[in-house]
Design a protein around this motif. Sequence first.
Motif, PDB file in Angstrom:
ATOM      1  N   LEU A 144       0.838  -1.331  -0.156  1.00 56.10           N
ATOM      2  CA  LEU A 144       0.092  -0.110  -0.107  1.00 56.10           C
ATOM      3  C   LEU A 144       0.879   1.222  -0.047  1.00 56.10           C
ATOM      4  O   LEU A 144       1.902   1.366   0.753  1.00 56.10           O
ATOM      5  CB  LEU A 144      -0.914  -0.020   1.041  1.00 56.10           C
ATOM      6  N   PRO A 145       0.510   2.328  -0.697  1.00 57.56           N
ATOM      7  CA  PRO A 145       0.949   3.668  -0.689  1.00 57.56           C
ATOM      8  C   PRO A 145       0.701   4.197   0.761  1.00 57.56           C
ATOM      9  O   PRO A 145      -0.528   4.290   1.250  1.00 57.56           O
ATOM     10  CB  PRO A 145       0.412   4.476  -1.607  1.00 57.56           C
ATOM     11  N   VAL A 146       1.765   4.494   1.657  1.00 56.98           N
ATOM     12  CA  VAL A 146       1.371   4.688   2.958  1.00 56.98           C
ATOM     13  C   VAL A 146       2.101   6.263   3.195  1.00 56.98           C
ATOM     14  O   VAL A 146       3.530   6.354   3.027  1.00 56.98           O
ATOM     15  CB  VAL A 146       2.026   3.733   3.826  1.00 56.98           C
ATOM     16  N   GLY A 147       1.463   7.056   3.958  1.00 62.10           N
ATOM     17  CA  GLY A 147       2.307   8.535   4.454  1.00 62.10           C
ATOM     18  C   GLY A 147       2.110   8.323   5.677  1.00 62.10           C
ATOM     19  O   GLY A 147       0.793   8.145   6.397  1.00 62.10           O
ATOM     20  N   VAL A 148       3.131   8.747   6.672  1.00 61.70           N
ATOM     21  CA  VAL A 148       2.850   8.923   8.112  1.00 61.70           C
ATOM     22  C   VAL A 148       3.457  10.201   8.603  1.00 61.70           C
ATOM     23  O   VAL A 148       4.566  10.600   8.110  1.00 61.70           O
ATOM     24  CB  VAL A 148       3.558   7.762   8.752  1.00 61.70           C
TER      25      VAL A 148
ATOM     26  N   SER B 267      12.790   1.672   4.011  1.00 66.64           N
ATOM     27  CA  SER B 267      12.131   1.572   2.813  1.00 66.64           C
ATOM     28  C   SER B 267      11.382   2.871   2.491  1.00 66.64           C
ATOM     29  O   SER B 267      10.728   2.954   1.523  1.00 66.64           O
ATOM     30  CB  SER B 267      11.216   0.593   2.713  1.00 66.64           C
ATOM     31  N   CYS B 268      11.455   4.122   3.040  1.00 70.58           N
ATOM     32  CA  CYS B 268      10.678   5.128   2.955  1.00 70.58           C
ATOM     33  C   CYS B 268      11.554   6.489   2.738  1.00 70.58           C
ATOM     34  O   CYS B 268      12.799   6.517   2.878  1.00 70.58           O
ATOM     35  CB  CYS B 268       9.823   5.386   4.335  1.00 70.58           C
ATOM     36  N   GLU B 269      10.630   7.302   2.329  1.00 71.34           N
ATOM     37  CA  GLU B 269      11.336   8.928   2.084  1.00 71.34           C
ATOM     38  C   GLU B 269      11.024   9.451   3.346  1.00 71.34           C
ATOM     39  O   GLU B 269      10.002   9.706   3.806  1.00 71.34           O
ATOM     40  CB  GLU B 269      10.889   9.315   1.089  1.00 71.34           C
ATOM     41  N   ALA B 270      11.944  10.405   3.754  1.00 74.34           N
ATOM     42  CA  ALA B 270      11.639  11.083   5.199  1.00 74.34           C
ATOM     43  C   ALA B 270      11.862  12.777   4.694  1.00 74.34           C
ATOM     44  O   ALA B 270      12.843  12.931   4.329  1.00 74.34           O
ATOM     45  CB  ALA B 270      12.603  10.770   6.382  1.00 74.34           C
ATOM     46  N   GLN B 271      10.814  13.348   5.048  1.00 68.02           N
ATOM     47  CA  GLN B 271      10.599  14.655   4.761  1.00 68.02           C
ATOM     48  C   GLN B 271      10.399  15.789   5.913  1.00 68.02           C
ATOM     49  O   GLN B 271       9.556  15.489   6.485  1.00 68.02           O
ATOM     50  CB  GLN B 271       9.866  15.088   3.441  1.00 68.02           C
ATOM     51  N   TRP B 272      11.606  16.122   6.632  1.00 69.38           N
ATOM     52  CA  TRP B 272      10.985  17.346   7.415  1.00 69.38           C
ATOM     53  C   TRP B 272      10.670  18.607   6.949  1.00 69.38           C
ATOM     54  O   TRP B 272      11.320  18.964   5.879  1.00 69.38           O
ATOM     55  CB  TRP B 272      12.596  17.569   8.169  1.00 69.38           C
ATOM     56  N   VAL B 273       9.754  19.284   7.495  1.00 70.97           N
ATOM     57  CA  VAL B 273       9.169  20.484   7.238  1.00 70.97           C
ATOM     58  C   VAL B 273       9.216  21.636   8.332  1.00 70.97           C
ATOM     59  O   VAL B 273       8.867  21.086   9.471  1.00 70.97           O
ATOM     60  CB  VAL B 273       7.453  20.099   6.786  1.00 70.97           C
ATOM     61  N   SER B 274       9.517  22.643   7.812  1.00 72.91           N
ATOM     62  CA  SER B 274       9.521  24.000   8.741  1.00 72.91           C
ATOM     63  C   SER B 274       8.543  24.780   7.935  1.00 72.91           C
ATOM     64  O   SER B 274       8.476  25.124   6.804  1.00 72.91           O
ATOM     65  CB  SER B 274      10.823  24.548   8.796  1.00 72.91           C
TER      66      SER B 274
ATOM     67  N   ALA C 239       7.905  21.687  11.945  1.00 80.32           N
ATOM     68  CA  ALA C 239       6.738  21.190  12.139  1.00 80.32           C
ATOM     69  C   ALA C 239       6.320  19.771  12.436  1.00 80.32           C
ATOM     70  O   ALA C 239       5.595  19.114  12.954  1.00 80.32           O
ATOM     71  CB  ALA C 239       5.503  21.740  11.374  1.00 80.32           C
ATOM     72  N   GLU C 240       7.040  18.937  11.476  1.00 75.95           N
ATOM     73  CA  GLU C 240       6.970  17.625  11.520  1.00 75.95           C
ATOM     74  C   GLU C 240       7.921  16.853  10.618  1.00 75.95           C
ATOM     75  O   GLU C 240       8.757  17.510  10.012  1.00 75.95           O
ATOM     76  CB  GLU C 240       5.452  17.292  10.924  1.00 75.95           C
ATOM     77  N   VAL C 241       7.948  15.803  10.548  1.00 72.32           N
ATOM     78  CA  VAL C 241       8.414  14.712   9.492  1.00 72.32           C
ATOM     79  C   VAL C 241       7.449  13.809   9.098  1.00 72.32           C
ATOM     80  O   VAL C 241       6.729  13.120   9.671  1.00 72.32           O
ATOM     81  CB  VAL C 241       9.713  14.016  10.178  1.00 72.32           C
ATOM     82  N   ALA C 242       7.528  13.659   7.657  1.00 70.96           N
ATOM     83  CA  ALA C 242       6.460  13.114   6.970  1.00 70.96           C
ATOM     84  C   ALA C 242       7.250  11.799   6.230  1.00 70.96           C
ATOM     85  O   ALA C 242       8.402  12.145   5.823  1.00 70.96           O
ATOM     86  CB  ALA C 242       5.830  13.620   5.923  1.00 70.96           C
ATOM     87  N   LEU C 243       6.844  10.526   6.558  1.00 72.68           N
ATOM     88  CA  LEU C 243       7.565   9.538   6.099  1.00 72.68           C
ATOM     89  C   LEU C 243       6.401   8.794   4.887  1.00 72.68           C
ATOM     90  O   LEU C 243       5.339   8.783   4.968  1.00 72.68           O
ATOM     91  CB  LEU C 243       7.422   8.207   7.030  1.00 72.68           C
TER      92      LEU C 243
ATOM     93  N   ARG D  55       9.463   9.390  -3.537  1.00 72.96           N
ATOM     94  CA  ARG D  55      10.205   9.678  -4.580  1.00 72.96           C
ATOM     95  C   ARG D  55      11.232   8.845  -4.800  1.00 72.96           C
ATOM     96  O   ARG D  55      11.954   8.509  -3.827  1.00 72.96           O
ATOM     97  CB  ARG D  55      10.467  11.445  -4.745  1.00 72.96           C
ATOM     98  N   PRO D  56      11.556   8.299  -6.040  1.00 74.92           N
ATOM     99  CA  PRO D  56      12.683   7.281  -6.209  1.00 74.92           C
ATOM    100  C   PRO D  56      13.883   7.923  -5.768  1.00 74.92           C
ATOM    101  O   PRO D  56      14.924   6.986  -5.520  1.00 74.92           O
ATOM    102  CB  PRO D  56      12.405   6.760  -7.534  1.00 74.92           C
ATOM    103  N   SER D  57      14.269   9.038  -6.175  1.00 76.07           N
ATOM    104  CA  SER D  57      15.509   9.618  -5.955  1.00 76.07           C
ATOM    105  C   SER D  57      15.891  10.302  -4.675  1.00 76.07           C
ATOM    106  O   SER D  57      16.860  11.130  -4.491  1.00 76.07           O
ATOM    107  CB  SER D  57      16.218  10.534  -7.115  1.00 76.07           C
ATOM    108  N   VAL D  58      14.872  10.055  -3.767  1.00 75.09           N
ATOM    109  CA  VAL D  58      14.926  10.891  -2.289  1.00 75.09           C
ATOM    110  C   VAL D  58      15.107  10.115  -1.124  1.00 75.09           C
ATOM    111  O   VAL D  58      13.881   9.404  -1.215  1.00 75.09           O
ATOM    112  CB  VAL D  58      13.930  12.034  -2.477  1.00 75.09           C
ATOM    113  N   ARG D  59      15.920  10.000  -0.464  1.00 76.86           N
ATOM    114  CA  ARG D  59      15.964   9.449   0.843  1.00 76.86           C
ATOM    115  C   ARG D  59      15.340  10.266   2.113  1.00 76.86           C
ATOM    116  O   ARG D  59      14.761  10.156   3.006  1.00 76.86           O
ATOM    117  CB  ARG D  59      17.255   8.853   1.101  1.00 76.86           C
ATOM    118  N   ARG D  60      16.081  11.509   1.946  1.00 70.74           N
ATOM    119  CA  ARG D  60      15.604  12.597   3.308  1.00 70.74           C
ATOM    120  C   ARG D  60      15.549  13.765   2.616  1.00 70.74           C
ATOM    121  O   ARG D  60      16.418  14.200   1.521  1.00 70.74           O
ATOM    122  CB  ARG D  60      16.871  12.446   4.235  1.00 70.74           C
ATOM    123  N   ALA D  61      14.978  14.847   3.075  1.00 70.88           N
ATOM    124  CA  ALA D  61      14.624  16.201   2.502  1.00 70.88           C
ATOM    125  C   ALA D  61      14.210  16.823   3.532  1.00 70.88           C
ATOM    126  O   ALA D  61      13.837  16.672   4.558  1.00 70.88           O
ATOM    127  CB  ALA D  61      13.361  15.739   1.553  1.00 70.88           C
ATOM    128  N   ALA D  62      14.623  18.344   3.391  1.00 63.28           N
ATOM    129  CA  ALA D  62      14.068  19.536   4.132  1.00 63.28           C
ATOM    130  C   ALA D  62      13.073  20.358   3.343  1.00 63.28           C
ATOM    131  O   ALA D  62      13.773  20.984   2.260  1.00 63.28           O
ATOM    132  CB  ALA D  62      15.148  20.070   4.679  1.00 63.28           C
TER     133      ALA D  62
END
Length: 410
Positions: free
Chosen positions: A205-209, A223-230, A236-240, A247-254
């Motif tokens: 399943l496509p899952v977002g947390v 197995s996920c991409e982790a995106q921290w958001v300010s 404010a959060e980190v979304a997995l 996104r296939p070429s992203v492991r971590r993002a700000a």
Amino acid sequence: MPPDHQAEQLAPLLTAEGWALLNSLGPYREEDALAISARLRKAGHAPELVSAVLSQARLRLRAETKFGEFSRHMLFTRAGLEQATRLNVAARHARRFVDAGVQRVADLGCGLGSDAMAMASLDLDVTAVELDETTAACATVNLMPFPHVRVVHADAQSVPLEGIDAVWLDPARRTTTTSGTTRLWDPEEFSPPLSFASDLADRGLPVGVKLGPGLPHDSVPDSCEAQWVSVDGDVAEVALYFNALKRPSVRRAALVIAGDSASELVAETDFDGGTVASVGPLEGFLYEPDGAVIRAGLVAELADRLGGHLVDPHIAYICAPRLAQTPFARAYRVLEVRHYNVRALRQWVRDEGISTLDIKKRGMAVTPDELRKLLLAGQGKAPRKSPHKRATLVLTRIGEDRVAAVVEPV
């Protein structure tokens, strides 16, 4: 606020009289509370209803930072508002699902319904699930304008997912008792736990947390991409994101959101890989990275982009010889670097006639407010070279040395 008291405060508002009275107040100001209370009681409204209306009006006022004008027609709980997603961030969550081509989303742990609102606004079909009965009641009211949303009062882990294309989870990260709420830190104590999301993702399943930004890197599934958001400087959060949402070429993002603009710094490598920053002197221009950049472990990548270096391999301060415009850090011009000595700094403040002192620190066990009072003590009696002179100090550690850099914001 204890659960039973939350229900007591909400129940009077779920009547025709209570709902009409709440919405008749218009924009609320705290300084008008006593006058409003007296007016409503004089009009014959029960004290319990007046108390409930004023409590909800206060929550609506606080909610404006996250929901804007929508807050004037919504219902809130205190704990629910603390965890609720800002609408501009929820819109970005929803866009992930649209871009992945899904239609039917289960929002497990929907809270007050902010993410479900954003998804429904993009024509997604949403099943919003909430375990807490009072919060579920608020979500039902908040999502009434959206015909493609159903609110279900149930345990997120027990809801059947047949016919569901993707899942969004915002696990409860606080436990509520009679004495109030307590923040939980272990991802396996969340409701539902992070392992539940990973299990769903393992099923394809496509899952977002959505999780708190303090999530340790070693708790992020492989197995996920982790995106921290300010948002406007506040992390404010980190979304997995798993499977089709990743996104296939992203492991971590700000992702740095400031007003109506948004900028993103990404890396394909894991947290223990990627760019290795050089270390150099504290001179030229000092950059203070945004909190999302620091949480995502992207300080070295930012230093490389700025043509700079770290002042210490363990401290998130970057220096570069030239000034560069960047949304990912705040820049300061380094004027002077001094040894950290309270007595000498106090004399410097006096000699310079400084009346306003901003103190920033990283890597030092110093409380800026207490140090500011100590350095400015007695300055009101001293003759000043110029009125209202302001200065900025950056306190940090370089190896074993503690330093105080005099800087000016660019």
